[in-house]
Design a protein around this motif. Structure first.
Motif, mmCIF file in Angstrom:
data_model
loop_
_atom_site.group_PDB
_atom_site.id
_atom_site.type_symbol
_atom_site.label_atom_id
_atom_site.label_comp_id
_atom_site.label_asym_id
_atom_site.label_seq_id
_atom_site.Cartn_x
_atom_site.Cartn_y
_atom_site.Cartn_z
ATOM 1 N N LYS A 138 19.143 35.069 42.407
ATOM 2 C CA LYS A 138 17.821 35.443 42.911
ATOM 3 C C LYS A 138 16.798 34.339 42.685
ATOM 4 O O LYS A 138 15.977 34.052 43.572
ATOM 5 C CB LYS A 138 17.369 36.745 42.234
ATOM 6 N N GLN A 139 16.832 33.700 41.518
ATOM 7 C CA GLN A 139 15.837 32.683 41.188
ATOM 8 C C GLN A 139 16.039 31.384 41.964
ATOM 9 O O GLN A 139 15.070 30.764 42.408
ATOM 10 C CB GLN A 139 15.875 32.388 39.687
ATOM 11 N N HIS A 140 17.280 30.996 42.166
ATOM 12 C CA HIS A 140 17.551 29.687 42.757
ATOM 13 C C HIS A 140 17.938 29.745 44.225
ATOM 14 O O HIS A 140 17.708 28.781 44.962
ATOM 15 C CB HIS A 140 18.648 28.976 41.965
ATOM 16 N N TYR A 141 18.516 30.864 44.651
ATOM 17 C CA TYR A 141 18.967 30.958 46.038
ATOM 18 C C TYR A 141 18.317 32.127 46.790
ATOM 19 O O TYR A 141 18.609 32.335 47.970
ATOM 20 C CB TYR A 141 20.495 31.085 46.078
ATOM 21 N N HIS A 142 17.461 32.884 46.095
ATOM 22 C CA HIS A 142 16.669 33.954 46.696
ATOM 23 C C HIS A 142 17.535 35.044 47.317
ATOM 24 O O HIS A 142 17.122 35.735 48.239
ATOM 25 C CB HIS A 142 15.683 33.382 47.719
ATOM 26 N N LEU A 143 18.747 35.185 46.793
ATOM 27 C CA LEU A 143 19.676 36.212 47.239
ATOM 28 C C LEU A 143 19.665 37.355 46.232
ATOM 29 O O LEU A 143 19.953 37.157 45.047
ATOM 30 C CB LEU A 143 21.083 35.625 47.369
ATOM 31 N N MET A 148 6.095 30.036 48.794
ATOM 32 C CA MET A 148 6.789 31.155 48.153
ATOM 33 C C MET A 148 7.893 31.653 49.081
ATOM 34 O O MET A 148 7.641 31.985 50.236
ATOM 35 C CB MET A 148 5.799 32.291 47.856
ATOM 36 N N TYR A 149 9.125 31.685 48.594
ATOM 37 C CA TYR A 149 10.246 32.113 49.411
ATOM 38 C C TYR A 149 10.368 33.638 49.385
ATOM 39 O O TYR A 149 10.065 34.292 48.394
ATOM 40 C CB TYR A 149 11.549 31.512 48.884
ATOM 41 N N GLU A 150 10.831 34.178 50.502
ATOM 42 C CA GLU A 150 11.143 35.602 50.543
ATOM 43 C C GLU A 150 12.571 35.820 50.053
ATOM 44 O O GLU A 150 13.455 35.017 50.308
ATOM 45 C CB GLU A 150 11.003 36.135 51.971
ATOM 46 N N ASN A 151 12.772 36.935 49.352
ATOM 47 C CA ASN A 151 14.123 37.274 48.927
ATOM 48 C C ASN A 151 14.982 37.656 50.124
ATOM 49 O O ASN A 151 14.490 38.241 51.100
ATOM 50 C CB ASN A 151 14.097 38.449 47.951
ATOM 51 N N ILE A 152 16.248 37.289 50.057
ATOM 52 C CA ILE A 152 17.236 37.758 51.026
ATOM 53 C C ILE A 152 17.781 39.055 50.452
ATOM 54 O O ILE A 152 18.590 39.044 49.524
ATOM 55 C CB ILE A 152 18.341 36.712 51.222
ATOM 56 N N LEU A 153 17.304 40.161 50.957
ATOM 57 C CA LEU A 153 17.565 41.469 50.360
ATOM 58 C C LEU A 153 18.898 42.018 50.835
ATOM 59 O O LEU A 153 19.047 42.425 51.992
ATOM 60 C CB LEU A 153 16.434 42.435 50.718
ATOM 61 N N ARG A 154 19.870 42.028 49.958
ATOM 62 C CA ARG A 154 21.186 42.578 50.259
ATOM 63 C C ARG A 154 21.447 43.732 49.292
ATOM 64 O O ARG A 154 22.407 43.775 48.567
ATOM 65 C CB ARG A 154 22.283 41.509 50.149
ATOM 66 N N HIS A 155 20.526 44.674 49.279
ATOM 67 C CA HIS A 155 20.566 45.839 48.399
ATOM 68 C C HIS A 155 21.131 47.045 49.139
ATOM 69 O O HIS A 155 21.172 47.064 50.371
ATOM 70 C CB HIS A 155 19.149 46.169 47.905
ATOM 71 N N PRO A 156 21.495 48.091 48.401
ATOM 72 C CA PRO A 156 21.879 49.349 49.044
ATOM 73 C C PRO A 156 20.663 50.187 49.437
ATOM 74 O O PRO A 156 20.792 51.364 49.744
ATOM 75 C CB PRO A 156 22.709 50.047 47.967
ATOM 76 N N GLY A 157 19.497 49.642 49.388
ATOM 77 C CA GLY A 157 18.262 50.319 49.767
ATOM 78 C C GLY A 157 17.215 50.155 48.687
ATOM 79 O O GLY A 157 17.534 50.296 47.507
ATOM 80 N N PRO A 158 15.985 49.811 49.119
ATOM 81 C CA PRO A 158 15.585 49.608 50.517
ATOM 82 C C PRO A 158 16.228 48.369 51.118
ATOM 83 O O PRO A 158 16.698 47.484 50.401
ATOM 84 C CB PRO A 158 14.065 49.469 50.439
ATOM 85 N N THR A 159 16.250 48.355 52.444
ATOM 86 C CA THR A 159 16.911 47.291 53.182
ATOM 87 C C THR A 159 15.910 46.606 54.105
ATOM 88 O O THR A 159 14.803 47.106 54.311
ATOM 89 C CB THR A 159 18.074 47.866 54.014
ATOM 90 N N PRO A 160 16.279 45.450 54.677
ATOM 91 C CA PRO A 160 15.345 44.741 55.573
ATOM 92 C C PRO A 160 14.934 45.586 56.777
ATOM 93 O O PRO A 160 15.675 46.461 57.233
ATOM 94 C CB PRO A 160 16.156 43.510 56.006
#
Length: 390
Positions: free
Chosen positions: A316-321, A1-13
């Motif tokens: 998100k589904q294919h590149y987990h971004l 299971m891959y982790e998402n690469i979270l590039r959100h305005p919050g919450p952040t890594p």
């Protein structure tokens, strides 16, 4: 299971060191150990706020801190000005209206900042304004309001308090609370401060404390006078988020390791420029101008000819971004690229390269590699400047 690469305005890594710090054994919030932790941590945070005032720690999300700033300073029927340039400026309007304040709303089109001249013109015919509420960084549009200039205008044109929502930029943008004349500055833990949600930080000027002491609006859990009294003991009036305070102390140490807060601010500015250059190279329009662009989040128009929801889902589904979509009238029109907190130039290059892969999947017309190359050039120029600087 891959982790998402979270590039959100919050919450952040969250940095690993911060996660480990939050895993320490818990202890009583009425113990000497907590007093030591509280005092050390709040002292370290002052540099991020640009203040000599106390930092108050509330066990809450940022919205509660905004409400505390309002309810502790203004009474029902008082006149206030709210500058709104997007969804979170509208939050301030809703809070003020809920408590029966007489709200004068200075609203700008989403994607535009409020200028000092516009605020001056708006304030001049008004009288007896108790407070001016301003969003420093508008998360919904990627706008950074010129807060120093706006605060100066408020001081020149009125006796109103300057109350600033810094939730989505404190920790990544310049902040000089004392020098700029800000009376209350608030932020939250889950954005540029590199923590999970659940902790808000508030600092109050001497001028604002005098207003708060005379204010008659009732409050209990959000009573800032209570937080001030307990802060003098090195504690909080209610049960604090001890694990998050552990984490906050570690965040401050990481900022010191980076070379101090000025270096942290410079990193965020560099990432902003990398993202904006990359999007331009990919023929993707930006919502805001360079002059008022946020250092923590960039609002990007949907790629032409591609359904935005499908594009974001594919990423998100294919590149987990994982990017954030638009809010309010911008829903389906923009996506938001977060670059705050635990984020570095290498993360920008990674995200742009994955975007390019997804754009090719949609047969988008662009030169492969153009975005990464443009971002890389900005990075290299910054590196060269750092090397040649005295």
């Amino acid at each position: 299971m891959y982790e998402n690469i979270l590039r959100h305005p919050g919450p952040t890594p969250i940095p690993k060191k911060v996660q480990l710090a939050m895993n320490r054994d818990i202890f009583s919030h009425r113990s000497n150990e907590f007093v030591e932790l509280y005092r050390e941590t709040t002292e370290l945070v002052k540099a991020v706020f640009g203040t000599k005032q106390d930092i108050l720690l509330l066990p809450s999300g940022g919205t509660a801190a905004l409400e505390a700033a309002a309810v502790n300073t203004v009474n029902a029927g008082d006149d206030v000005v709210v500058i709104t340039v997007g969804a979170f400026g509208d939050y301030f309007v809703s809070i003020c209206e809920k408590y029966g304040f007489n709200v004068h709303k200075l609203a700008k089109q989403w994607g535009q900042a409020c200028t000092a001249e516009e605020l001056r013109t708006f304030l001049q015919p008004l009288q007896h304004i108790k407070a001016v509420f301003i969003t420093y960084n508008e998360t919904s549009t990627g706008i950074l309001n010129p807060i120093a200039a706006l605060a100066q205008v408020v001081r020149e044109e009125s006796d109103a308090l300057v109350i600033v929502d810094g939730v989505s930029c404190i920790g990544g943008a310049p902040a000089e609370m004392d020098a700029w004349g800000i009376d209350i500055l608030v932020t939250g833990s889950q954005k540029a401060m590199m923590l999970p949600p659940g902790l808000s930080l508030v600092s109050v000027s001497d001028r604002a404390w005098k207003v708060i002491e005379d204010n008659t609006m009732p409050s209990y859990y959000l009573n800032l006078l209570s937080y001030r009294d307990w802060a003098h003991k090195g504690m909080t009036p209610n049960t604090p988020t001890i694990t998050l305070i552990y984490g906050l102390r570690e965040v401050c140490k990481l900022i010191e390791e980076e070379g101090g807060f000025a270096h942290t601010v410079a990193r965020h500015d560099l990432m902003k420029n990398m993202v904006r250059s990359a999007m331009t190279a990919l023929h993707m329009e930006l919502l805001t101008t360079d002059e008022f662009a946020s250092p923590t989040i960039t609002a990007i128009m949907a790629p032409k000819g591609i359904a935005l929801d499908a594009f974001l889902h594919h990423l998100k589904q294919h590149y987990h971004l994982d990017f954030a979509g638009g809010l309010g009238p911008l829903q389906g029109e923009i996506f938001r690229f977060g670059h705050m907190g635990y984020c570095f130039p290498s993360d920008i290059l990674q995200a742009v390269s994955l975007m390019e892969a997804a754009l090719q999947d949609f047969a988008y017309d662009f030169e492969p590699g153009a975005g990464v190359s443009a971002a890389h050039k900005v990075f290299l120029a910054a590196q060269a400047n750092t090397i040649t600087s005295p």
